[in-house]
Design a protein around this motif. Structure first.
Motif, PDB file in Angstrom:
ATOM      1  N   SER A 197      38.225  42.905  44.500  1.00  0.00           N
ATOM      2  CA  SER A 197      39.518  43.057  43.841  1.00  0.00           C
ATOM      3  C   SER A 197      40.272  41.736  43.881  1.00  0.00           C
ATOM      4  N   GLY A 198      41.397  41.693  43.225  1.00  0.00           N
ATOM      5  CA  GLY A 198      42.206  40.490  43.248  1.00  0.00           C
ATOM      6  C   GLY A 198      41.987  39.636  42.031  1.00  0.00           C
ATOM      7  N   LYS A 199      41.853  38.320  42.260  1.00  0.00           N
ATOM      8  CA  LYS A 199      41.755  37.370  41.162  1.00  0.00           C
ATOM      9  C   LYS A 199      40.512  36.490  41.264  1.00  0.00           C
ATOM     10  N   TYR A 228      38.618  41.446  48.938  1.00  0.00           N
ATOM     11  CA  TYR A 228      39.384  40.464  48.177  1.00  0.00           C
ATOM     12  C   TYR A 228      38.835  39.081  48.506  1.00  0.00           C
ATOM     13  N   ILE A 231      37.441  34.350  40.066  1.00  0.00           N
ATOM     14  CA  ILE A 231      37.272  33.590  38.834  1.00  0.00           C
ATOM     15  C   ILE A 231      35.806  33.350  38.484  1.00  0.00           C
ATOM     16  N   GLU A 270      49.071  39.458  46.137  1.00  0.00           N
ATOM     17  CA  GLU A 270      49.536  39.512  44.754  1.00  0.00           C
ATOM     18  C   GLU A 270      49.198  40.820  44.041  1.00  0.00           C
ATOM     19  N   VAL A 271      48.156  41.515  44.496  1.00  0.00           N
ATOM     20  CA  VAL A 271      47.679  42.684  43.778  1.00  0.00           C
ATOM     21  C   VAL A 271      47.965  43.999  44.505  1.00  0.00           C
ATOM     22  N   CYS A 301      38.179  32.303  43.848  1.00  0.00           N
ATOM     23  CA  CYS A 301      39.362  32.886  43.232  1.00  0.00           C
ATOM     24  C   CYS A 301      40.309  31.808  42.733  1.00  0.00           C
ATOM     25  N   ALA A 302      41.402  32.245  42.160  1.00  0.00           N
ATOM     26  CA  ALA A 302      42.407  31.327  41.635  1.00  0.00           C
ATOM     27  C   ALA A 302      42.997  30.442  42.740  1.00  0.00           C
ATOM     28  N   HIS A 303      42.946  30.908  43.981  1.00  0.00           N
ATOM     29  CA  HIS A 303      43.554  30.177  45.093  1.00  0.00           C
ATOM     30  C   HIS A 303      42.568  29.255  45.813  1.00  0.00           C
ATOM     31  N   CYS A 346      45.196  36.733  47.146  1.00  0.00           N
ATOM     32  CA  CYS A 346      44.788  37.699  46.124  1.00  0.00           C
ATOM     33  C   CYS A 346      45.253  39.100  46.513  1.00  0.00           C
TER      34      CYS A 346
END
Length: 111
Positions: free
Chosen positions: A11-13, A42, A15, A50-51, A21-23, A47
């Motif tokens: 889950s989360g972001k 995550y 990429i 934020e979610v 991830c985005a971070h 992430c």
């Protein structure tokens, strides 16, 4: 994102297909962590923050035998204890993990 086995959802972001991830998205950022609070994987604390609709929970030391780390290269799960003892190298596929992650242990694990 799902693993090749189709069992693990990140889950989360994320990429890419390796849990970056985005971070955190260096070549070594290839793990996801199962959060104790929601039993969801995550890529990172941010992430989750934020979610998720709840605060993150910490894994207690007596829970370190729980499978809560996922390698984004070979798609294997490992226990927190194995991860903490693996010297930042996957015990299954020998991929290198980011050693700087130790700076974030306090987000995930009881110290």
């Amino acid at each position: 994102m799902q693993s090749k086995a189709g069992k693990i959802i990140i889950s989360g972001k994320p990429i890419d297909d390796h849990t970056r991830c985005a971070h955190y998205h260096s070549l070594l950022d290839i793990i996801a962590i199962k959060f104790k609070c929601c039993d969801q994987y995550y890529p990172c604390y941010y992430c989750h923050q934020e979610v998720a609709d709840h605060p993150a929970g910490l894994w207690k030391k007596n829970e370190y035998n729980t499978n809560a780390i996922f390698c984004g290269i070979c798609f294997n799960e490992m226990s927190i204890a194995v991860y903490k003892d693996c010297n930042y190298q996957c015990p299954f596929c020998n991929s290198l993990f980011n050693p700087e992650c130790v700076n974030h242990d306090h987000f995930y694990f009881e110290q």
